[in-house]
Design an enzyme around this catalytic site. Structure first.
Site, PDB file in Angstrom:
ATOM      1  N   ARG A 178       9.531 -11.515  -2.731  1.00 18.67           N
ATOM      2  CA  ARG A 178      10.454 -10.867  -1.870  1.00 18.67           C
ATOM      3  C   ARG A 178      10.868 -12.124  -0.756  1.00 18.67           C
ATOM      4  NH1 ARG A 178       9.074  -6.202   2.582  1.00 18.67           N
ATOM      5  NH2 ARG A 178       7.433  -7.881   3.216  1.00 18.67           N
ATOM      6  N   THR A 201      15.407 -12.856   3.791  1.00 21.05           N
ATOM      7  CA  THR A 201      16.562 -11.601   3.321  1.00 21.05           C
ATOM      8  C   THR A 201      15.724 -10.329   3.001  1.00 21.05           C
ATOM      9  OG1 THR A 201      16.503 -12.024   1.035  1.00 21.05           O
ATOM     10  CG2 THR A 201      18.133 -13.276   2.525  1.00 21.05           C
ATOM     11  N   ASP A 237      -0.790  -8.456   3.617  1.00 19.21           N
ATOM     12  CA  ASP A 237      -0.180  -9.120   2.244  1.00 19.21           C
ATOM     13  C   ASP A 237      -1.060  -8.930   1.010  1.00 19.21           C
ATOM     14  OD1 ASP A 237       0.730 -10.619   0.072  1.00 19.21           O
ATOM     15  OD2 ASP A 237       1.931 -11.534   1.543  1.00 19.21           O
ATOM     16  N   ASP A 260      -1.867 -11.664  -1.315  1.00 20.78           N
ATOM     17  CA  ASP A 260      -2.876 -12.792  -0.626  1.00 20.78           C
ATOM     18  C   ASP A 260      -4.462 -12.392  -0.653  1.00 20.78           C
ATOM     19  OD1 ASP A 260      -0.943 -14.743  -0.180  1.00 20.78           O
ATOM     20  OD2 ASP A 260      -0.376 -14.145   1.763  1.00 20.78           O
TER      21      ASP A 260
HETATM   22  C1  PRP Z   1       4.670  -7.605  -2.181  1.00 17.45           C
HETATM   23  C2  PRP Z   1       4.427  -6.330  -2.986  1.00 17.45           C
HETATM   24  C3  PRP Z   1       5.600  -5.863  -3.503  1.00 17.45           C
HETATM   25  C4  PRP Z   1       6.352  -6.354  -2.581  1.00 17.45           C
HETATM   26  C5  PRP Z   1       6.943  -5.197  -1.813  1.00 17.45           C
HETATM   27  O1  PRP Z   1       5.015  -8.656  -3.137  1.00 17.45           O
HETATM   28  O2  PRP Z   1       3.378  -6.630  -3.683  1.00 17.45           O
HETATM   29  O3  PRP Z   1       5.987  -6.360  -4.883  1.00 17.45           O
HETATM   30  O4  PRP Z   1       6.109  -7.227  -1.579  1.00 17.45           O
HETATM   31  O5  PRP Z   1       7.989  -5.312  -0.642  1.00 17.45           O
HETATM   32  P1  PRP Z   1       9.482  -4.519  -0.827  1.00 17.45           P
HETATM   33  O6  PRP Z   1       8.984  -3.122  -1.159  1.00 17.45           O
HETATM   34  O7  PRP Z   1       9.851  -4.691   0.441  1.00 17.45           O
HETATM   35  O8  PRP Z   1      10.019  -5.244  -1.900  1.00 17.45           O
HETATM   36  P2  PRP Z   1       5.238 -10.133  -2.596  1.00 17.45           P
HETATM   37  O9  PRP Z   1       6.715 -10.370  -2.632  1.00 17.45           O
HETATM   38  O10 PRP Z   1       4.748 -10.615  -1.286  1.00 17.45           O
HETATM   39  O11 PRP Z   1       4.840 -11.110  -3.908  1.00 17.45           O
HETATM   40  P3  PRP Z   1       3.234 -11.252  -4.252  1.00 17.45           P
HETATM   41  O12 PRP Z   1       2.860  -9.911  -5.094  1.00 17.45           O
HETATM   42  O13 PRP Z   1       3.493 -12.514  -5.059  1.00 17.45           O
HETATM   43  O14 PRP Z   1       2.469 -11.610  -3.219  1.00 17.45           O
HETATM   44  N1  URA Z   2       4.281  -6.599   0.868  1.00 18.63           N
HETATM   45  C1  URA Z   2       2.783  -6.625   1.011  1.00 18.63           C
HETATM   46  O1  URA Z   2       2.037  -7.356   0.521  1.00 18.63           O
HETATM   47  N2  URA Z   2       2.557  -5.955   2.187  1.00 18.63           N
HETATM   48  C2  URA Z   2       3.231  -5.211   2.885  1.00 18.63           C
HETATM   49  O2  URA Z   2       2.973  -4.645   4.144  1.00 18.63           O
HETATM   50  C3  URA Z   2       4.721  -5.424   2.607  1.00 18.63           C
HETATM   51  C4  URA Z   2       5.013  -6.109   1.459  1.00 18.63           C
END
Ligand code: PRP
Ligand code: URA
Length: 209
Positions: free
Chosen positions: A104, A108, A200, A203
């Site tokens: 994400r 944006t 997160d 993470d």
């Molecule tokens: C997080 C989570 C989702 C997304 C949710 O991933 O695991 O995939 O954000 O957010 P949204 O509903 O607003 O799209 P992230 O982009 O942090 O990537 P990661 O899993 O690699 O940490």
């Molecule tokens: N992605 C995450 O990992 N946590 C949140 O709360 C939202 C998006």
């Protein structure tokens, strides 16, 4: 309209509390996510079809049921969705696993695709998309669209925690996709994080912060 299944079994709620707690370390976080995914799999697969077979018990001949052999696919959204795969495949070892890489954009909040590798027969499979967090719903909605573009017909979405905004987005974009969650939280904050949420997920699973 797609259905939202909130799986509020006491064991799931108990483990989710540890997942949310900021004092839970990487090892326990991973273990709990794995266990909750396994428990959720019971409900996500509740509508699998069965067929009758004849067997001999030590007492007599009888008819009994086995899974009808419907093909299942699990599609984690990278990275964090990976943490839910083993819980599912430990119960459905024959499931194939595809991967969709999305992150994400922090400015944006729009999803950006960076990887996609799927089983060739996804059009024949019942697919379960996994991602612990359904925040704005942008990532999940994009992942569902990618799968549909590549021929998928039967898709379920399995998340740990959803914001109402994410549920609304997926239902608006994909009214044929049922959503399975362990909890629906209050809202998103100004950075697009779920409140109270768990922080997160990627993470915390991989220890990158
Ligand atoms: C997080 C989570 C989702 C997304 C949710 O991933 O695991 O995939 O954000 O957010 P949204 O509903 O607003 O799209 P992230 O982009 O942090 O990537 P990661 O899993 O690699 O940490
Ligand atoms: N992605 C995450 O990992 N946590 C949140 O709360 C939202 C998006």
């Amino acid at each position: 309209m797609s259905k939202v299944h909130v799986l509020d079994h006491p064991l799931i709620q108990h483990k989710l509390t540890f997942i949310r707690d900021e004092n839970t370390g990487v090892k326990e976080f991973r273990e709990m996510v794995d266990e909750v995914a396994l428990l959720m799999t019971y409900e996500v697969t509740r509508d699998l079809s069965l067929q009758e077979v004849e067997i001999n018990t030590p007492i007599c001949k009888t008819k009994s049921k086995v899974l009808a052999g419907k093909k299942i696919g699990v599609v984690p959204i990278l990275r964090a969705g990976l943490g839910m795969v083993d819980g599912i495949t430990s119960l459905i070892p024959s499931a194939k696993v595809g991967h969709i890489g999305l992150y994400r954009d922090p400015e944006t909040l729009e999803p950006v695709e960076y990887y996609c590798k799927l089983p060739t027969d996804i059009h024949e499979r019942d697919l379960i998309i996994t991602d612990p967090m359904l925040a704005t719903g942008g990532s999940a909605s994009a992942a569902i669209s990618f799968l549909k573009q590549r021929g998928a017909k039967h898709i379920k979405l399995m998340c740990l925690i959803a914001a109402p905004e994410g549920i609304e987005r997926v239902q608006k974009d994909h009214d044929d996709v049922d959503i399975y969650v362990a909890a629906v939280d209050e809202k998103l904050n100004e950075h697009g994080y779920i409140v109270p949420g768990l922080g997160d997920a990627g993470d915390r699973l991989f220890g990158t912060k």
